[in-house]
Design a protein around this motif. Structure first.
Motif, short mmCIF file in Angstrom:
data_model
loop_
_atom_site.label_atom_id
_atom_site.label_comp_id
_atom_site.label_asym_id
_atom_site.label_seq_id
_atom_site.Cartn_x
_atom_site.Cartn_y
_atom_site.Cartn_z
N ASP A 192 0.80 -1.18 -0.04
CA ASP A 192 -0.23 0.04 -0.05
C ASP A 192 0.80 1.09 0.08
O ASP A 192 0.38 2.44 -0.14
CB ASP A 192 -0.96 -0.06 1.22
N GLN A 233 0.18 7.83 -0.26
CA GLN A 233 -0.15 7.44 0.83
C GLN A 233 1.15 7.48 1.68
O GLN A 233 0.86 7.78 2.70
CB GLN A 233 -0.59 5.88 0.57
N SER A 287 3.99 -0.99 6.09
CA SER A 287 2.62 -0.62 5.62
C SER A 287 2.15 0.68 6.13
O SER A 287 2.60 1.10 7.16
CB SER A 287 1.80 -1.65 5.88
N ALA A 339 -0.67 0.69 7.96
CA ALA A 339 -1.14 0.36 8.98
C ALA A 339 0.10 0.74 9.98
O ALA A 339 0.00 0.83 11.23
CB ALA A 339 -1.74 -0.91 9.02
N ALA A 391 0.92 3.91 10.99
CA ALA A 391 -0.26 4.21 12.24
C ALA A 391 0.41 3.89 13.46
O ALA A 391 0.16 4.79 14.39
CB ALA A 391 -1.55 3.53 11.78
N GLY A 392 0.97 2.47 13.49
CA GLY A 392 1.60 2.16 15.01
C GLY A 392 2.58 3.16 15.33
O GLY A 392 2.64 3.10 16.61
N TYR A 423 -1.94 -8.63 17.60
CA TYR A 423 -0.88 -9.22 16.52
C TYR A 423 -1.48 -10.92 16.33
O TYR A 423 -1.53 -11.45 15.23
CB TYR A 423 0.36 -9.36 16.76
N ASP A 440 -3.35 -6.36 7.21
CA ASP A 440 -2.47 -5.10 7.59
C ASP A 440 -2.64 -4.56 9.27
O ASP A 440 -1.75 -3.97 9.82
CB ASP A 440 -3.10 -3.98 6.82
N VAL A 441 -4.01 -5.13 9.71
CA VAL A 441 -3.86 -4.85 11.27
C VAL A 441 -2.88 -5.41 12.15
O VAL A 441 -2.05 -4.72 13.06
CB VAL A 441 -5.23 -5.49 11.72
N PHE A 497 0.06 -2.91 12.13
CA PHE A 497 -0.26 -1.92 13.07
C PHE A 497 0.10 -2.59 14.66
O PHE A 497 0.97 -1.98 15.40
CB PHE A 497 -1.58 -1.43 13.27
#
Length: 625
Positions: free
Chosen positions: A45, A414, A471, A473, A476-477, A536, A542-543, A546
């Protein structure tokens, strides 16, 4: 940590030096390559690539009554797809299960046309061997005068097999096969010529000619054992001659990475095995889906064997194949094969897993494969071949559900947006720290910078040595981690300011506040890490990226707080600017409303009196006292 803060800062510096050294590796002296050393692998992504979602469907014609595949069948299918996708040399490719019957394949930097051929159903094939030779370049000495080197060699079998007893009360004849290649030890060949897998050498001083004494070339059909007249496709002969099994991407070289070509059961193919030998294989007569049962057992000689059973159509086809092979290419009197055409290859994903030699016709639909030599299979070796045979019997078909492509422009935008979001979050935390903590903001800003540096180096190391890709995500982490780091120094600073309010000196407040804040910081980071770990484990896609970066930055926060934040505060407490409580230090006692420190009295306080004496003492002014 009440003394020697430089010791902890030295540990942190050493950690950073080690991480830099591991990343740079052997590129010292080659500064032109350093830029590539510090590249972070980007997920699909954030770069470009394709994500394809396929649905695993049980095949009813193979006995499945459920609409949902079993967990073991899904695991086997994912293992095959993972091996196939990563075998093409793709970087950052992922094959993940989603739900009970969906498989998501993501490959950065590749188009759907490049990935789609890799996602066909994997089926085991049983093919007769037509030609066999060494698959790697061999060094050959120049021919001696008046001699003609033998171009062929006959590989010897390396195992044995026998059929399972007929389940019908012993009325059937025993039949079986002898395993070759990858299933046991090879025995010495009776032929005086060299083994095709050998590498003959000669002394450099044997020829006074200035030309090299050794030449290296790939073996061709002229060096192969077998019957070239059985090869009906001239293109297959050309592929066999140029096939180099030393190249781990040989399928890409010969077939362009297309399973539709190497797995076509109606065509002859070339293939390699794990010993570096190359084959020409006939059309497939039996498929892995014809296997009904595969187990590891002990035979009557207490040797581990791989026992297999075939369904009706498979038993008929296999019986015809093995009967023809034994009658033409096996000498029952000597117990020796007369040609490599007496071997059939077990082929999975176009690669030869084993090449058993048939010693008698297998017409009952059941048989056993044993390892080579007197010892035969080990338990581990037998289980490995059993699992391979089970892979080919997985009754699943793959149905395309969706295809998502990310263009390089979208990935770059992105990534740009994620970096802007992180920069805004970092700027807001720094601005708040300066406005509220004033001089202490020096520690908070450099704590954030140290955490960012450690995180960046950790991501590079994981990308370089573990194939980690960052990624959206994951970014974001990392942004959330800014708050985690800020929370740690906020907890410590507030405890420190509380101690100053109580009237303690700054040096005492630093140690006292640290003792009170340390446990709170550890508890907070532990909860955050456990939440990331749980996320995890149960998350998909993708989560998980993160959750991974969140857990990683939580651990880094502990390192920063213990090895940088606390030692830096200790050092600053020894400076005049902070120790005297300058109004811009963030520790101004007047601004914090600190109590006046009690310094004691020169006189011993009198004990409280009784009656009128007590009242008189109460009216005495402090100055008079």
């Amino acid at each position: 940590m009440t003394s020697r803060p430089w010791r902890y800062l030295a540990v942190l510096a050493g950690l950073l030096i080690v991480m830099f050294a591991v990343i740079i590796g052997g590129e010292i002296g080659h500064p032109g390559n350093w830029h590539d050393k510090f590249k972070v692998g980007l997920g699909l992504d954030l770069s470009s690539g394709t994500t394809i979602t396929i649905k695993a469907v049980p095949l009813k014609e193979h006995g499945s009554k459920s609409q949902t595949p079993s967990s073991s069948a899904m695991a086997q299918s994912i293992a095959i797809l993972n091996s196939r996708v990563n075998g093409q040399g793709f970087t950052g490719a992922k094959v993940q299960q989603q739900g009970s019957n969906l498989i998501v394949v993501s490959v950065p930097g590749k188009s759907a046309e490049e990935i789609s051929p890799l996602l066909s159903s994997a089926v085991l094939r049983f093919r007769q061997v037509l030609l066999l030779a060494a698959g790697r370049p061999v060094a050959l000495p120049p021919p001696a005068a008046g001699s003609t080197p033998s171009p062929s060699a006959s590989p010897s079998p390396s195992g044995s097999a026998s059929p399972s007893p007929s389940p019908s009360g012993g009325s059937g004849q025993a039949s079986g096969a002898r395993a070759l290649g990858g299933t046991g030890h090879a025995k010495a060949s009776s032929s005086p010529t060299a083994s095709p897998s050998g590498s003959p050498t000669s002394s450099p001083s044997s020829s006074p000619s200035p030309s090299p004494s050794l030449t290296t070339r790939l073996p061709t059909v002229a060096d192969a054992s077998g019957d070239v007249s059985k090869v009906t496709d001239k293109a297959v002969i050309a592929d066999f001659n140029k096939l180099n099994c030393a190249n781990k991407h040989w399928q890409q070289q010969i077939y362009g990475g297309n399973p539709a070509k190497w797995d076509d059961p109606s065509k002859q193919i070339v293939a390699c095995d794990n010993q570096g030998r190359k084959f020409v294989l006939d059309v497939a007569k039996v498929l892995g889906t014809n296997l009904t049962k595969v187990t590891t057992q002990l035979n009557t000689q207490s040797q581990y064997v791989v026992a297999f059973n075939l369904d009706g159509s498979g038993a008929k086809a296999f019986g015809q194949l093995t009967s023809a092979m034994v009658s033409q290419y096996f000498n029952s009197q000597t117990g020796q094969e007369t040609s490599v055409l007496d071997q059939f290859a077990i082929v999975l994903d176009g690669k030869v897993i084993s090449a058993p030699q048939v010693t008698s016709a297998i017409t009952t639909g059941s048989g056993e494969i044993t390892g080579g030599g007197n010892a035969g299979f080990t338990r581990t070796g037998a289980n490995k071949l059993t699992n391979v045979l089970k892979y080919g019997a997985v009754p699943l078909a793959f149905v395309r559900q969706s295809t998502t492509s990310v263009s390089p422009q979208l990935g770059a935008s992105q990534l740009h947006a994620g970096l802007i979001a992180g920069a805004i979050g970092l700027a807001l935390v720094v601005a708040y720290s300066i406005l509220y903590y004033r001089g202490l903001a020096i520690v908070s800003v450099f704590s954030l910078a140290t955490a960012a540096l450690l995180t960046w180096l950790a991501v590079i190391l994981l990308s370089k040595y573990q194939g980690f890709t960052l990624s959206l995500a994951g970014i974001a982490g990392l942004i959330v981690a800014i708050g985690i780091t800020a929370d740690s120094f906020v907890v410590y600073f507030e405890r420190l300011r509380d101690e100053v309010r109580e009237g303690r000196s700054l040096r005492a407040a630093v140690e006292r506040g640290w003792q009170r804040a340390r446990r709170t910081i550890l508890v907070s980071d532990t909860v955050s890490f456990l939440a990331a770990l749980l996320l995890y484990i149960i998350a998909v896609g993708d989560v998980r990226g993160f959750a991974f970066t969140l857990g990683l930055t939580t651990l880094i926060d502990i390192v920063v707080v213990f090895l940088f934040t606390k030692p830096m505060v200790t050092l600053l407490a020894g400076t005049r600017f902070f120790s005297q409580g300058h109004k811009w230090s963030g520790l101004d006692p007047a601004r914090l409303g600190a109590k006046s420190p009690w310094r004691g009295s020169r006189r011993t306080p009198a004990r409280p009196a009784t009656g009128g004496a007590a009242a008189s003492a109460a009216r005495t002014s402090p100055k008079e006292a």
